[in-house]
Enzyme design. Sequence first.
Site, PDB file in Angstrom:
ATOM      1  N   MET A 127       0.841  -1.192   0.000  1.00 51.66           N
ATOM      2  CA  MET A 127       0.000   0.000   0.000  1.00 51.66           C
ATOM      3  C   MET A 127       0.884   1.253   0.000  1.00 51.66           C
ATOM      4  SD  MET A 127      -3.197  -0.966  -0.022  1.00 51.66           S
ATOM      5  CE  MET A 127      -4.228  -2.373   0.359  1.00 51.66           C
ATOM      6  N   CYS A 128       1.118   1.817   1.179  1.00 55.01           N
ATOM      7  CA  CYS A 128       1.826   3.101   1.247  1.00 55.01           C
ATOM      8  C   CYS A 128       3.314   2.985   0.932  1.00 55.01           C
ATOM      9  CB  CYS A 128       1.582   3.755   2.601  1.00 55.01           C
ATOM     10  SG  CYS A 128      -0.181   4.136   2.842  1.00 55.01           S
TER      11      CYS A 128
END
Length: 195
Positions: A127-128
């Site tokens: 994700m990030c």
Amino acid sequence: MDIAENAALVVVDVQQGFEDAGFWGPRNNPGADDNIAALIDVWQSTGRPVVFVRHDSVGPRSPLRRGQAGNDFKEYVERRRGRTPGGAELLVTKTVNSAFYGTPDLDAWLRAAGVTQLVVAGIQTNMCVETTARMGGNLGYDVVVAYDATYTFDLEGPFGWRRSAEEVAQASAVSLHGGGFARVVTTKEVVDAAR
């Protein structure tokens, strides 16, 4: 591997809320926190810049939302903040996946400091961490992802497809490395090169 004398370590979303297994589900890589701590220690001992990124979730149920204990950095990260020599440290807050869409402007800070290489670690791999690494690559930085200094969680996608945290993390690493966005390596490789 070469790690530049001014390479920035970008520590993504190492927050207490990710300890909530009831919310996130099973995770991979139980050694990630030790590896993240080792990277921060090497960066601070060599005077390289460190960027701490915090996700201020706007999701009403998220353990990472502002005002909740889960929004805080994990204790070992909080203990290391403010210890980077020469003030070469930045706190970026964000509400989306990429640290490059946070406050203050990460790209502007890095360019003002003459930084061209990033080492990315933190949570979640797919994700990030991945989004920050991809954007860093798109912006022209030499991006290195310390794979074993990241972790993620089991994930369900379309068509009822479900993948384990390890499968998700490996797919992210293959996409980043194989797609030319970043070099995906081990913490030991980074630490050995940075000393």
